[in-house]
Design a protein around this motif. Sequence first.
Motif: not given
Length: 406
Positions: A65-68, A75-77, A85-87, A130-132, A135-137, A140-143, A188-190
Motif C-alpha cells: 500500500p501507498r498513502g501519501q 517503503q511504499a514501493q 494507491d490508498m488516496n 499531510e501524511l495519510s 501511512g503513519t499507523l 507508529g506516528g510520533l509527535g 504495510g507488509r502484514h
Amino acid sequence: MPQAFVDLPELIGTLDLGEATLRWAARDYGGVVHHPPTAVLRPANAADISTVIRYAHRHGLQVVPRGQGHSTSGQAQTPGGVVVDMNQLNDIHEVRPDRVIVDAGARWSDVLRATLPHGLTPPVLTDYLELSVGGTLSVGGLGGASHHHGAQTDNVLCLDVVAPSGAIVSCGPDDNREVFDAVRAGRGRHGIITRATLRLVPAPNTVTWHKLHYDTVDHLVADQQHLVNAGVFDYVEGQLKIRDGQRVAELEAVTFTGVSVGHGRLDGLAFRDVDSRTTSFWDFVNRLADGEPLLRDVGLWDSPHPWCNMLLPSNAAVDLLRHIEGELGADLYSDFGLVLAYPLRTDRISTPRLSRPDDEIVFLVAALRYAPADAPQVVAAMQAANDVLVAKVLQAGGRLYLEPLP
Ligand SMILES: Cc1cc2nc3c(=O)[nH]c(=O)nc-3n(C[C@H](O)[C@H](O)[C@H](O)COP(=O)(O)OP(=O)(O)OC[C@H]3O[C@@H](n4cnc5c(N)ncnc54)[C@H](O)[C@@H]3O)c2cc1C
C-alpha cells in the motif's frame, strides 16, 4: 492488459499499468529509491484490495500500500509488484464524542478539519499533517504529545484490514488481537488498513507556545528530560539547526491552554532566552503548512531528501547531538535542513512492532537533509553522514525508526 493480469476478476476500481503511473509509484519524498511496480491499483473499496491480493498471491507478486508517498527509503514501493494507491479511500465517516471513523487514505489534516468543529482532536499528531492515516499507523506516528500519549498506533480503537491472505478483518485491542498487533507499525507488509477508528480528546481553542534557546546541547537535553518527567507541558519537542549563520538549539514547550501560564513551569530551566506566544490550536498543529510552498520555491520539495530517523537511549543523546552540532551546515543539510531531537517516555508506548531502545526515556532524532536536484555527490555525502549517525545510534543500543522491516 498485459498477460499477467488477463484473468484478474473484475474490479470496481482500476488497475493502472501506464508508464507515467508506474514512474509515479517508483518515487517517494526521499527521491533516492526508485522501484517501479508492474501495476498500480486504485481501489474503490476493500473488496478490490482483497481481489488483487488473492490474485497477486497466486502469481507470486508482492502487494504494497501507498498513502501519501512521504517515505524516504522506498517503503511504499515494490519492484515488479502491485502498489495500492490508498488516496481515494479517504472518507471521514463519523465523528463521535470519543472517536472518529476514517478511511485509511485520509490525511491527518482531513481528520482535524472534521473533528475540530466538534472541539475534538486525536491525542497525538505528527508535525506535518499531510501524511495519510494508514501511512503513519504503519510506522507508529510520533509527535510532541507522545511523551503523554504514546504513538498514534497506541491511540487506535479499531482497524479494518485486508490481511495478507486477502481476508477482510476487523480488529482491535479485544478483537482479532494478533492482526491488530501485526498491522500497527507493520509497514504495510502484514495487512492493508482500509479504515481506522481513532481515539479523540478535547481540543483547546488556543495554545501557549514557548521556544527556549540554549547555549549547549547538554542543557537542552537535560531540560527536555526534566520537562518530560514532570509532564507539565502538553507538547515537548526540540531541534538543532543553523539559521542566518547562527547555530540554534531550541526546545519547544507548549501548553494546550490559551492562558499564558507557562512561565512558572519554566522556572529552574537553563535556557538563554525564550520567545512565547499564544496562537490557535489549528495554527499550531498546522505550522508546517507554509514550509511546502517555500521549499517548492527554492526547488527543494521534489529534490532528494536523504533523511534518517532514529530512536536512542537517553544517556546517548548528548554525545550524538554534539556530533550533529559538528556536521550542521549547508553542505550536509542545505540552508533549510534541521535535526529534530526530543524525548519520549517508553511506558506510554505499547505497540509491539514499534521497536524502541530499552530505556525509560528515549530520544527521537531525525536528520532532515535537503539535497539539490541533480547533485548525486551531495546525496552521497548526506547518506555517508547518515551512516555515521546510524552506526553511533546502533552501538548505543538505539533503533532505526521508519526503516523497512527485515
Ligand atoms: C515532511 C514529513 C514530516 C514527517 N513528520 C513526522 C512526524 O512528525 N512523526 C512521525 O512519526 N513521522 C513523521 N514523518 C514520517 C511519516 O510518518 C512516515 O514516512 C509515514 O509512513 C508517511 O505516511 P505516508 O502516508 O506518506 O505513507 P507512505 O510513504 O505512502 O507509506 C509509508 C508506509 O506505510 C505503508 N502504508 C501506507 N498506507 C498503508 C495502509 N493503508 N495500510 C498499511 N500500510 C500502509 C506503506 O506500505 C509504507 O510501508 C514525516 C515525514 C515527512 C516527509
